[in-house]
Design a protein around this motif. Sequence first.
Motif, short mmCIF file in Angstrom:
data_model
loop_
_atom_site.label_atom_id
_atom_site.label_comp_id
_atom_site.label_asym_id
_atom_site.label_seq_id
_atom_site.Cartn_x
_atom_site.Cartn_y
_atom_site.Cartn_z
N LYS A 64 0.84 -1.19 0.00
CA LYS A 64 0.00 0.00 0.00
C LYS A 64 0.88 1.25 0.00
CE LYS A 64 -3.86 -2.33 0.75
NZ LYS A 64 -5.10 -1.96 1.32
N SER A 65 0.36 2.31 -0.57
CA SER A 65 1.11 3.56 -0.57
C SER A 65 0.81 4.37 0.69
CB SER A 65 0.79 4.37 -1.81
OG SER A 65 -0.61 4.63 -1.87
N HIS A 66 -0.22 3.97 1.44
CA HIS A 66 -0.56 4.66 2.68
C HIS A 66 -0.97 3.63 3.73
CE1 HIS A 66 -0.83 7.98 -0.18
NE2 HIS A 66 -0.55 8.74 0.86
N TYR A 81 8.54 7.72 6.21
CA TYR A 81 7.18 7.18 6.30
C TYR A 81 6.11 8.12 6.85
CZ TYR A 81 9.02 2.78 4.76
OH TYR A 81 9.61 1.80 4.00
N SER A 83 4.92 10.67 5.54
CA SER A 83 4.02 11.01 4.43
C SER A 83 3.12 9.84 4.04
CB SER A 83 4.82 11.48 3.22
OG SER A 83 5.62 10.42 2.73
N PHE A 84 3.42 8.63 4.50
CA PHE A 84 2.61 7.45 4.17
C PHE A 84 1.39 7.31 5.08
CE2 PHE A 84 5.26 4.56 1.39
CZ PHE A 84 6.26 5.47 1.12
N ARG A 86 -2.10 7.79 6.42
CA ARG A 86 -3.36 8.32 5.90
C ARG A 86 -3.85 9.48 6.76
NH1 ARG A 86 -4.94 2.92 4.81
NH2 ARG A 86 -5.07 2.71 2.57
#
Length: 182
Positions: A64-66, A81, A83-84, A86
């Motif tokens: 997953k990107s988030h 991380y 910025s990852f 949600r």
Amino acid sequence: MEKDFIIAGFGGQGVLLAGEVLANGFMLDDKKVTWYPSYGAEMRGGTVNCGVVMADDEVSAVQKSHADYIIVLNQASFDKYTSFVRPGGTIIVNTSLAEKVKNREDIKYVFAPITQMAEEKLGNIKMSNILALGILSKVSGLISVETLENALSNVIPPHRKHLIPKNIEALKLGYEYDLLAK
């Protein structure tokens, strides 16, 4: 319901073990789970992370990107991380090895001197990973300490079974950590 988790640090911090314990715990709770390890060729000292996806039904994707919850055990992981997370998600930061910085308004920060606590209260910094899972248990409310204790018994190899009581102590120490502590 589907929730995504990332645990990140450097090689030797037990990042992959923590992810495996978390994934196994969710399986014990009859959830659908994926565990996805990622590490550089240099291993000890290099960057290591793993993703865990937990769902009531089928897991939608592995990478997953988030994520909803992220544990970062060092500064490089915090830098990469944050910025990852949600919007509305939570990042648990090991302030023993990362600065206490809030650079986003839309996420929850949980700062704890994880490595310092492991050293001072348990006598072993290698318990930082499991201590962090105790904090995650409290913060997320998605998995109990008791389930994580059972997962430890499933995941720890036979030649390390003597370490289970100390790991359970680490879980409880993390869970009991005062989230409002400075």
